[in-house]
Design an enzyme around this catalytic site. Sequence first.
Site, PDB file in Angstrom:
ATOM      1  N   GLU A   3       0.849  -1.327  -0.007  1.00 44.20           N
ATOM      2  CA  GLU A   3      -0.039   0.153  -0.010  1.00 44.20           C
ATOM      3  C   GLU A   3       0.841   1.412   0.008  1.00 44.20           C
ATOM      4  O   GLU A   3       0.375   2.444   0.276  1.00 44.20           O
ATOM      5  CB  GLU A   3      -0.970   0.003   1.093  1.00 44.20           C
ATOM      6  CG  GLU A   3      -2.429  -0.376   0.829  1.00 44.20           C
ATOM      7  CD  GLU A   3      -2.546  -1.905   0.654  1.00 44.20           C
ATOM      8  OE1 GLU A   3      -1.548  -2.716   0.417  1.00 44.20           O
ATOM      9  OE2 GLU A   3      -3.580  -2.311   0.047  1.00 44.20           O
ATOM     10  N   ARG A  56       2.311  -8.812   4.455  1.00 42.20           N
ATOM     11  CA  ARG A  56       1.496  -8.097   3.228  1.00 42.20           C
ATOM     12  C   ARG A  56       2.305  -7.628   2.265  1.00 42.20           C
ATOM     13  O   ARG A  56       3.155  -6.620   2.333  1.00 42.20           O
ATOM     14  CB  ARG A  56       0.592  -6.972   3.887  1.00 42.20           C
ATOM     15  CG  ARG A  56      -0.412  -6.607   2.966  1.00 42.20           C
ATOM     16  CD  ARG A  56      -1.652  -7.133   3.331  1.00 42.20           C
ATOM     17  NE  ARG A  56      -2.640  -6.468   2.230  1.00 42.20           N
ATOM     18  CZ  ARG A  56      -3.560  -5.561   2.729  1.00 42.20           C
ATOM     19  NH1 ARG A  56      -3.492  -4.891   4.081  1.00 42.20           N
ATOM     20  NH2 ARG A  56      -4.222  -4.937   1.897  1.00 42.20           N
ATOM     21  N   ARG A  81     -13.911  -4.794   5.160  1.00 42.42           N
ATOM     22  CA  ARG A  81     -15.237  -3.888   5.620  1.00 42.42           C
ATOM     23  C   ARG A  81     -16.625  -4.791   5.547  1.00 42.42           C
ATOM     24  O   ARG A  81     -17.307  -4.389   6.357  1.00 42.42           O
ATOM     25  CB  ARG A  81     -15.519  -2.971   4.223  1.00 42.42           C
ATOM     26  CG  ARG A  81     -14.223  -1.711   4.139  1.00 42.42           C
ATOM     27  CD  ARG A  81     -14.139  -0.908   2.836  1.00 42.42           C
ATOM     28  NE  ARG A  81     -14.227  -2.061   1.933  1.00 42.42           N
ATOM     29  CZ  ARG A  81     -14.415  -1.617   0.555  1.00 42.42           C
ATOM     30  NH1 ARG A  81     -14.856  -0.553   0.253  1.00 42.42           N
ATOM     31  NH2 ARG A  81     -13.915  -2.534  -0.483  1.00 42.42           N
ATOM     32  N   ALA A 123     -34.201   4.697   5.705  1.00 42.52           N
ATOM     33  CA  ALA A 123     -34.751   5.060   7.172  1.00 42.52           C
ATOM     34  C   ALA A 123     -35.388   4.176   7.616  1.00 42.52           C
ATOM     35  O   ALA A 123     -35.555   3.578   8.744  1.00 42.52           O
ATOM     36  CB  ALA A 123     -34.947   6.511   7.102  1.00 42.52           C
TER      37      ALA A 123
END
Length: 672
Positions: free
Chosen positions: A167, A217, A314, A387
Amino acid sequence: MSTPYPHLLEPLDLGFTALKNRVLMGSMHIGLEDERGSFDKLGAYFARRAEGGVGLMVTGGFAPNREGWAKPFAGKLSTKSEAKAHRRITAPVHEAGGKIALQILHAGRYAYHPLAVSASALKSPISWFKPRKLGEGGIKRTIKAFANCAALAQLAGYDGVEVMGSEGYLINQFTVDRTNKRGDRWGGDFENRARLPVEIVKAVRAAVGPEFILIYRLSMLDLVEGGAPWAEVVELAKRVEAAGATIINTGIGWHEARVPTIATLVPPAAFSWVTRRLKGEVAIPLVTSNRINMPDVAERVLATGDADMVSMARPFLADPDWVNKAAAAHPERINTCIACNQACLDHVFERKRATCLVNPFAAYEAEWRVEHAATPRRVAVVGAGPAGLACATTAAQRGHQVTLFEASDRIGGQFNLAKRIPGKAEFEHTLRYFEHRLAETGVTVRLGTRATAQALKDGGFDHVVLATGVSPRHVNLPGGDHPKVLSYLDVLRDDAPVGDRVAIIGAGGIGFDVAEFLAHKQPDESAQGYYAEWGIDTSLAAPGGLTEPKPHPVDRQITLCQRRPGKLGANLGKTTGWIHRSSLKAKGVEMLAQCTYLKVDDAGLHLEVAGQPRVLPVDHVIVCAGQVPFHPLEAELQAAGIPVQRIGGADVAAELDAKRAIRQGTEVACAL
Ligand code: FAD
Ligand code: NAP
Ligand code: SF4
């Protein structure tokens, strides 16, 4: 027991320990790492994911020393007292039956502070601070700091560490010519540029002994000019393995790369082919990552042999029970990460705690949970947009008797328009999730039913929640009723025919989305289309994996307009706005700021741009000028003495997004 995901759920034997499945929760900074006294919250956050069945988790990055901080006073692990605090994370994870590794991250020139160091004194495009070039002594101290950090992680009870070598962070800054201009034994040829990662892995292994997980990584595709050629990636992997790594994880794209690698528009598992290219070159397990968010995608990647494990970060914010739901063969119950970045990465860049648009409880596990209602009530929720869906399902989960009214024939509100935008099809996952959640929680759903105040009064409800959304803002303009003028609803909801020359009034999220929607009559959303559009070299012939972008030819001439000065889309997400701007730029969309709209007539849209008169000779003018709240029932219900509350767009339309709509719906339901 037979399972649709045999490869995903297969244990992985690492010799000295075994992982219960092939799922790695990848490192994701959520902000709690840097907050004083927040490790109990981090412990609750990780323990919740451990209960959810994930095989191995990796923390957000912790610096091995102050120079390596990502920002001043960021999370660091270099002392025994810091290690003691980490037990608040490792103990609850182990109690919950999980395994966790600490990521050691040295930011190098990405650091936002004056102590920044790097291979060479070259400023990065994403930090204001020019780094100091590390000397020989500094490099040796850095290697020791990594080893010390790993030993302290072991003392703190972690099951392993991940050395962050991708990264574009410090280690990556040493491995490639782009950022390493040194002439000593740490720069120049590959042998020298590879020395830092290899020495770090050796030192870490020596510090922790053989029975401790060491993930490296590896930046497999830098996606920047001057990145590593593939042959060097392979050679570095071999050396890292020989130096003592247990697992190699895949890194795709530097933070400064101008290629989207995790946004919604990136196709599922778009980079697993890169990991596959490394298979057979090393013997240790390989983890692949990027845009894997559902068990069928993960299973396919593993079954086709692209990798030995999949990493997702995520998706575990969105649903901590992801693995358990897959193991129970109920993927339809997964609250899927839609890769919007709005509540996770955008928050981190805004220095706020990360959470999740579709799961507002994420990272708040220690402070907020759904409690059973003391007095169950009859609740009407009007409107099944984000909502209303969040409110109805949470209220029902608490034991209230909930009826959800929706005027249209489907749930989802504006998300039904959002999912039509190229690159946003995955918004459908949220609607699928809520569809099942409504059934699981026992909400009575009345589709095709426009609730009236009278019907709500007659229904005998104790409480009414209005989630009736918004109306598009009309623009008062001479010729505003000309047949050329359409609203975004005409285009996205009603499929109004649109000509080849278009002006869009309003350059907010919807204006950008409408431009993207109209640019191609038949958008190419294939993986090949994505690689071509963003210049990703799938042959891996070019260093860094970049080639000349070849955007799909566009079908319409589009002009996007806003009244204010400055760049268009300035209020789009911090981590995605640049993607939307680059994408439209590549499609030849003209962007005009400082517009004063004068009139629409047969000639097109008349306006002044920075005071200069201009006519845009367009077939259609599409108004995307924001929205106003829509809550026509409120006054009558209040007059009848029924407790009524507004949520989502019905409450405040300005700066409304689904993140606010879902969070507010959930909060209101928790307080009922
Ligand atoms: P809405 O979604 O508007 O839902 C209101 C619902 O109430 C509707 O289904 C309506 O039919 C129903 N209703 C109204 N009156 C009645 C009645 N009397 N009886 C029964 N039902 C009634 N947000 C993001 O966060 N990220 C994005 O990337 C994003 N992209 C978008 C792209 C587009 C093209 C659009 C249009 C919106 C996008 N949004 C995005 C915005 C997001 O969709 C809205 O913020 C969100 O839908 C608002 O939720 P809500 O529940 O308040 O209202
Ligand atoms: P918005 O972001 O508020 O943008 C409205 C645009 O209309 C602005 O460009 C505004 O800029 C212009 N405008 C406002 N009043 C006007 C007027 N009277 N005359 C002419 N122009 C006017 O709203 P939106 O685009 O409708 O989006 C609604 C919500 O959905 C947003 O809050 C957004 O967060 C969400 N959304 C998010 C995404 C995403 O990718 N995250 C995508 C789509 C939608 P000027 O005043 O400068 O002209
Ligand atoms: Fe995924 Fe969006 Fe949630 Fe982030 S905020 S975890 S990208 S759904």
